[in-house]
Design a protein around this motif. Structure first.
Motif, PDB file in Angstrom:
ATOM      1  N   GLY A  95       0.800  -1.214   0.000  1.00 10.82           N
ATOM      2  CA  GLY A  95       0.000   0.000   0.000  1.00 10.82           C
ATOM      3  C   GLY A  95       0.830   1.260   0.000  1.00 10.82           C
ATOM      4  N   GLN A  96       2.023   1.178  -0.570  1.00  9.67           N
ATOM      5  CA  GLN A  96       2.947   2.304  -0.559  1.00  9.67           C
ATOM      6  C   GLN A  96       3.367   2.700  -1.972  1.00  9.67           C
ATOM      7  OE1 GLN A  96       5.953   0.401   2.105  1.00  9.67           O
ATOM      8  NE2 GLN A  96       5.908   2.371   3.192  1.00  9.67           N
ATOM      9  N   TYR A  97       3.620   4.014  -2.124  1.00 11.03           N
ATOM     10  CA  TYR A  97       4.313   4.468  -3.316  1.00 11.03           C
ATOM     11  C   TYR A  97       5.720   3.883  -3.317  1.00 11.03           C
ATOM     12  CZ  TYR A  97       0.877   8.065  -4.720  1.00 11.03           C
ATOM     13  OH  TYR A  97      -0.241   8.732  -5.175  1.00 11.03           O
ATOM     14  N   GLY A 373      -5.786   3.837  -7.288  1.00  6.18           N
ATOM     15  CA  GLY A 373      -4.491   3.309  -7.673  1.00  6.18           C
ATOM     16  C   GLY A 373      -4.162   2.008  -6.977  1.00  6.18           C
ATOM     17  N   ASN A 374      -3.085   1.371  -7.407  1.00  9.57           N
ATOM     18  CA  ASN A 374      -2.733   0.079  -6.811  1.00  9.57           C
ATOM     19  C   ASN A 374      -2.230   0.212  -5.381  1.00  9.57           C
ATOM     20  OD1 ASN A 374      -0.337   1.276  -7.698  1.00  9.57           O
ATOM     21  ND2 ASN A 374       0.560  -0.633  -8.445  1.00  9.57           N
ATOM     22  N   ILE A 375      -1.875   1.401  -4.924  1.00  6.97           N
ATOM     23  CA  ILE A 375      -1.531   1.576  -3.510  1.00  6.97           C
ATOM     24  C   ILE A 375      -2.786   1.539  -2.633  1.00  6.97           C
ATOM     25  CG2 ILE A 375       0.556   2.900  -4.024  1.00  6.97           C
ATOM     26  CD1 ILE A 375      -1.023   5.431  -3.177  1.00  6.97           C
ATOM     27  N   ASP A 376      -3.976   1.530  -3.260  1.00  8.17           N
ATOM     28  CA  ASP A 376      -5.229   1.536  -2.513  1.00  8.17           C
ATOM     29  C   ASP A 376      -5.739   0.143  -2.162  1.00  8.17           C
ATOM     30  OD1 ASP A 376      -5.243   4.314  -2.755  1.00  8.17           O
ATOM     31  OD2 ASP A 376      -6.463   4.276  -4.573  1.00  8.17           O
ATOM     32  N   PHE A 377      -5.146  -0.907  -2.725  1.00  7.92           N
ATOM     33  CA  PHE A 377      -5.672  -2.245  -2.454  1.00  7.92           C
ATOM     34  C   PHE A 377      -5.539  -2.634  -0.991  1.00  7.92           C
ATOM     35  CE2 PHE A 377      -4.829  -3.056  -7.131  1.00  7.92           C
ATOM     36  CZ  PHE A 377      -6.166  -3.063  -7.469  1.00  7.92           C
ATOM     37  N   PHE A 378      -4.372  -2.378  -0.391  1.00  6.79           N
ATOM     38  CA  PHE A 378      -4.160  -2.753   1.008  1.00  6.79           C
ATOM     39  C   PHE A 378      -5.237  -2.129   1.902  1.00  6.79           C
ATOM     40  CE2 PHE A 378      -0.419  -3.554   4.177  1.00  6.79           C
ATOM     41  CZ  PHE A 378      -1.318  -3.931   5.169  1.00  6.79           C
ATOM     42  N   PRO A 379      -5.402  -0.792   1.917  1.00  8.37           N
ATOM     43  CA  PRO A 379      -6.420  -0.228   2.798  1.00  8.37           C
ATOM     44  C   PRO A 379      -7.849  -0.609   2.417  1.00  8.37           C
ATOM     45  CG  PRO A 379      -5.463   1.482   1.396  1.00  8.37           C
ATOM     46  CD  PRO A 379      -4.618   0.252   1.227  1.00  8.37           C
ATOM     47  N   THR A 380      -8.093  -0.863   1.136  1.00  7.02           N
ATOM     48  CA  THR A 380      -9.434  -1.288   0.730  1.00  7.02           C
ATOM     49  C   THR A 380      -9.745  -2.689   1.242  1.00  7.02           C
ATOM     50  OG1 THR A 380      -9.347   0.101  -1.250  1.00  7.02           O
ATOM     51  CG2 THR A 380     -10.949  -1.699  -1.245  1.00  7.02           C
ATOM     52  N   PHE A 381      -8.791  -3.602   1.112  1.00 11.19           N
ATOM     53  CA  PHE A 381      -9.019  -4.972   1.572  1.00 11.19           C
ATOM     54  C   PHE A 381      -9.156  -5.030   3.098  1.00 11.19           C
ATOM     55  CE2 PHE A 381      -6.650  -6.814  -2.376  1.00 11.19           C
ATOM     56  CZ  PHE A 381      -7.727  -6.457  -3.164  1.00 11.19           C
ATOM     57  N   THR A 382      -8.351  -4.252   3.805  1.00  7.63           N
ATOM     58  CA  THR A 382      -8.508  -4.234   5.262  1.00  7.63           C
ATOM     59  C   THR A 382      -9.840  -3.608   5.648  1.00  7.63           C
ATOM     60  OG1 THR A 382      -7.209  -2.176   5.371  1.00  7.63           O
ATOM     61  CG2 THR A 382      -6.048  -4.244   5.810  1.00  7.63           C
ATOM     62  N   GLY A 395      -1.907   4.621   0.604  1.00  6.10           N
ATOM     63  CA  GLY A 395      -3.158   4.602  -0.147  1.00  6.10           C
ATOM     64  C   GLY A 395      -4.373   4.858   0.713  1.00  6.10           C
ATOM     65  N   ARG A 396      -5.532   4.750   0.091  1.00 10.62           N
ATOM     66  CA  ARG A 396      -6.803   4.996   0.771  1.00 10.62           C
ATOM     67  C   ARG A 396      -7.813   3.941   0.340  1.00 10.62           C
ATOM     68  NH1 ARG A 396      -8.028  10.635  -0.587  1.00 10.62           N
ATOM     69  NH2 ARG A 396      -5.780  10.800  -0.889  1.00 10.62           N
ATOM     70  N   SER A 397      -8.783   3.674   1.178  1.00  8.49           N
ATOM     71  CA  SER A 397      -9.811   2.690   0.836  1.00  8.49           C
ATOM     72  C   SER A 397     -10.794   3.274  -0.160  1.00  8.49           C
ATOM     73  CB  SER A 397     -10.565   2.244   2.096  1.00  8.49           C
ATOM     74  OG  SER A 397     -11.681   1.440   1.739  1.00  8.49           O
ATOM     75  N   ASP A 528       0.024   9.707   5.675  1.00  7.64           N
ATOM     76  CA  ASP A 528      -1.023  10.733   5.766  1.00  7.64           C
ATOM     77  C   ASP A 528      -0.744  11.916   4.855  1.00  7.64           C
ATOM     78  OD1 ASP A 528      -2.432   9.271   7.609  1.00  7.64           O
ATOM     79  OD2 ASP A 528      -1.629  10.323   9.352  1.00  7.64           O
ATOM     80  N   SER A 529       0.519  12.294   4.735  1.00  3.07           N
ATOM     81  CA  SER A 529       0.835  13.457   3.911  1.00  3.07           C
ATOM     82  C   SER A 529       0.538  13.188   2.435  1.00  3.07           C
ATOM     83  CB  SER A 529       2.292  13.878   4.098  1.00  3.07           C
ATOM     84  OG  SER A 529       3.182  12.957   3.495  1.00  3.07           O
ATOM     85  N   CYS A 530       0.686  11.929   1.988  1.00  4.60           N
ATOM     86  CA  CYS A 530       0.333  11.589   0.603  1.00  4.60           C
ATOM     87  C   CYS A 530      -1.142  11.868   0.357  1.00  4.60           C
ATOM     88  CB  CYS A 530       0.640  10.126   0.314  1.00  4.60           C
ATOM     89  SG  CYS A 530       2.387   9.683   0.331  1.00  4.60           S
ATOM     90  N   ARG A 531      -1.971  11.398   1.254  1.00  6.34           N
ATOM     91  CA  ARG A 531      -3.410  11.579   1.074  1.00  6.34           C
ATOM     92  C   ARG A 531      -3.798  13.060   1.139  1.00  6.34           C
ATOM     93  NH1 ARG A 531      -2.746   6.817   3.915  1.00  6.34           N
ATOM     94  NH2 ARG A 531      -2.941   7.782   5.981  1.00  6.34           N
ATOM     95  N   ALA A 532      -3.161  13.796   2.042  1.00  5.04           N
ATOM     96  CA  ALA A 532      -3.466  15.222   2.167  1.00  5.04           C
ATOM     97  C   ALA A 532      -3.065  15.993   0.910  1.00  5.04           C
ATOM     98  CB  ALA A 532      -2.757  15.802   3.394  1.00  5.04           C
ATOM     99  N   ILE A 533      -1.899  15.666   0.364  1.00  2.00           N
ATOM    100  CA  ILE A 533      -1.428  16.348  -0.845  1.00  2.00           C
ATOM    101  C   ILE A 533      -2.313  15.975  -2.038  1.00  2.00           C
ATOM    102  CG2 ILE A 533       0.489  16.532  -2.482  1.00  2.00           C
ATOM    103  CD1 ILE A 533       2.340  15.992  -0.017  1.00  2.00           C
ATOM    104  N   GLU A 534      -2.664  14.699  -2.137  1.00  2.00           N
ATOM    105  CA  GLU A 534      -3.520  14.258  -3.241  1.00  2.00           C
ATOM    106  C   GLU A 534      -4.879  14.950  -3.224  1.00  2.00           C
ATOM    107  OE1 GLU A 534      -1.978   9.616  -3.689  1.00  2.00           O
ATOM    108  OE2 GLU A 534      -3.712  10.101  -2.442  1.00  2.00           O
ATOM    109  N   GLU A 535      -5.368  15.244  -2.030  1.00  2.00           N
ATOM    110  CA  GLU A 535      -6.713  15.801  -1.891  1.00  2.00           C
ATOM    111  C   GLU A 535      -6.787  17.297  -2.154  1.00  2.00           C
ATOM    112  OE1 GLU A 535      -7.784  14.700   2.030  1.00  2.00           O
ATOM    113  OE2 GLU A 535      -8.100  12.577   1.542  1.00  2.00           O
ATOM    114  N   GLN A 536      -5.660  17.953  -2.227  1.00  2.00           N
ATOM    115  CA  GLN A 536      -5.683  19.388  -2.500  1.00  2.00           C
ATOM    116  C   GLN A 536      -6.315  19.628  -3.866  1.00  2.00           C
ATOM    117  OE1 GLN A 536      -1.630  20.729  -2.147  1.00  2.00           O
ATOM    118  NE2 GLN A 536      -1.478  20.170   0.015  1.00  2.00           N
TER     119      GLN A 536
END
Length: 540
Positions: A95-97, A373-382, A395-397, A528-536
């Protein structure tokens, strides 16, 4: 008459009693089924570009179309962080870049199984998280390039996997040949710690073998009443594109797609490494068409596997309680931008793939526009399993999108990071292609097994660009790329979907500045910073 009437009444009372007892006995089972955690079946196809299915799914992937696409949700804007096998698979498992996992290539020093193992990345993956929370887990098929070289033993099994069925690529005994699983025959499989050799008979065909293990695992898990996670990773449709014998004669005369960027006429706005590629000649185009037909034939055993797995889930009462997820690790070029083969680039054919999900509470036949993206599979599956992912996950779910529990989407990703690191070892192999293809007695000393098919293609006259290190971002409207050489690419995807006109030299400076700023932030982001930057918000 009186006796007969009494007998009838007595019989009716007995039947009512039997029904009541039956309902009482079944009530606990029904309650258990309702509270049971959902199963997850993840099917990761190898080197499958989106157009392989999208061009004609009814013809080329009928089971995927009818059982998944028509009965689930598709994400047309699904992207991979690195368009290359091993880094992409680590993106999924962790779940990482890639700049956070450190796995950027298929081989040392910047990637492959060896580095993944050396860094201890396997100690925390989607498998360890699910297994720790009561899931039966199974990896079946392809793992990471170079597995299990440098592990303690050739029967090494990574943490988190209840069962393990993965072929060997390289082992401790350097003089021992374990075969080439990409060819679908004559490979060696680690079956739960026992090495089993497979031959060249139809029954040994790799994808069929992996499917049979998946079917058996699902049947046993269902019988045990435990939730399961199946990670099924066939080597199809990766080169050498070997189909099952029953599919060898299919699709005669079919040609590779000819979009506007096929054998691109004018590449004058593109970087020098792309301009160096000459236009494809007819012989090269014929080879592309031949391989395209092989890829379609190779896909058929995967499509059949989907049918068998759905039937198995249904027969064992698990279909309505199972999420089925189908995607690929990276795309593939077939004559696009003059490249006869390969991946690695930030062009759409390499990074934008199919993602289809069906399962409990998911609507039928829907398409969602959000970037995932493929970094989202881990948090989605959990999330599907009701488990918190580790803090290191970038990633994010996307389960809330599937469940439509966030209809207004106050915050979602507006940009996704794409990464690539140049592999000097691989480039040297490509430059020396004739020697390597003719002398494969010790291929493990020179290149990874997965590169053999590309080298063979080059030996036959194919061509690929020599790609520098780059970072890029993909927004809803733009792809922006910065190369280590200083070259840049910018494409307006809405106006120029085939990426014919590189705007980097004449775009609005303010737009370039905003894209560069967002890229600069994402290339070093963490968790967390990845998600925050992506959401801008990003305005074009």
């Amino acid at each position: 008459m009186k006796t007969s009437s009494l007998r009838t009444k007595f019989f009716v009372l007995i039947m009512i009693g039997v029904l009541l007892v039956g309902e009482l006995l079944l009530a606990p089972q029904a309650a258990l089924a309702q509270t049971s955690k959902p199963n997850i079946l993840f099917v990761l196809v190898d080197d499958m570009d989106a157009d392989t299915i999208n061009r004609n799914p009814e013809k080329y992937a009928p089971n995927i179309k009818s059982l998944l696409i028509d009965q689930g949700v598709s994400f047309p804007n699904f992207f991979v962080n690195v368009s290359l096998c091993c880094p992409s698979r680590v993106n999924t498992l962790r779940g990482q870049y890639a700049h956070n996992s450190g796995i950027l290539t298929n081989s040392r020093p910047d990637g492959g199984f060896r580095k993944t193992y050396a860094q201890g990345l396997e100690k925390e993956t989607i498998a360890t998280s699910l297994q720790a929370n009561g899931y039966q887990t199974a990896l079946i098929g392809k793992y990471l390039n170079g597995y299990p070289d440098t592990a303690p033993s050739d029967t090494y099994i990574p943490p988190g996997w209840t069962e393990w069925y993965s072929p060997m690529e390289k082992g401790k005994k350097k003089n021992k040949k374990y075969g080439n699983p990409y060819a679908q025959y004559n490979y060696t499989l680690n079956q739960n710690g026992k090495l089993v050799e497979y031959g060249d008979k139809p029954k040994d065909y790799g994808t069929d073998v992996y499917t049979s293990f998946a079917v058996d695992f699902i049947q046993r898990s269902a019988k045990d009443g435990k939730p399961f996670f199946v990670y099924l990773a066939p080597f199809n449709i990766h080169g050498p594109f070997t189909p099952a014998p029953r599919h060898e004669g299919l699709f005669p005369g079919v040609k590779a797609p000819r979009p506007d960027n096929f054998n691109e006429a004018n590449v004058s706005t593109k970087p020098q490494f792309m301009q160096k590629l000459p236009r494809l000649n007819q012989t090269q185009i014929d080879k592309i068409d031949q391989k395209y037909r092989k890829r379609l034939r190779s896909l058929q055993s995967v499509d059949e596997a989907i049918g068998k797995l759905v039937d198995t889930l249904k027969a064992n009462g698990q279909l309505d309680n199972t999420y089925i997820v189908l995607t690929s690790d990276n795309g593939f070029k077939q004559g696009i931008h003059r490249a006869s083969t390969g991946k690695l680039t930030a062009y759409e054919e390499d990074i934008r793939l199919n993602l289809v999900v069906r399962g409990p509470g998911i609507p039928d036949g829907k398409k969602l526009p959000q970037q995932v993206g493929n970094i989202d599979f881990f948090p989605t599956f959990t999330d599907m399993a009701g488990v918190e992912p580790p803090a290191f996950v970038d990633g994010r779910s996307f389960l809330p999108l599937l469940k439509r529990t966030t209809p207004n989407l106050p915050k979602w990703r507006s940009a996704f990071l794409i990464e690539h690191k140049q592999d000097p070892k691989r480039d040297a192999a490509l430059e020396n292609q004739t020697k390597l293809v003719q002398d494969l007695s010790e291929p493990e000393d020179q290149l990874e097994l997965e590169d053999l098919s590309e080298l063979q293609s080059l030996q036959e006259g194919g061509q690929v660009p020599k790609l520098p290190t780059y970072q890029a971002i993909r927004t809803q409207d733009y792809t922006y790329v910065e190369y280590k050489t200083g070259a840049k690419e910018l494409y307006n995807i809405k106006k120029d979907p085939y990426q014919l006109n590189n705007l980097a030299s004449n775009a609005d400076p303010a737009l370039l500045k905003r894209l560069a700023k967002r890229l600069n932030k994402l290339r070093t982001c963490q968790a967390d910073s990845c998600r925050a930057i992506e959401e801008q918000p990003f305005t074009s």
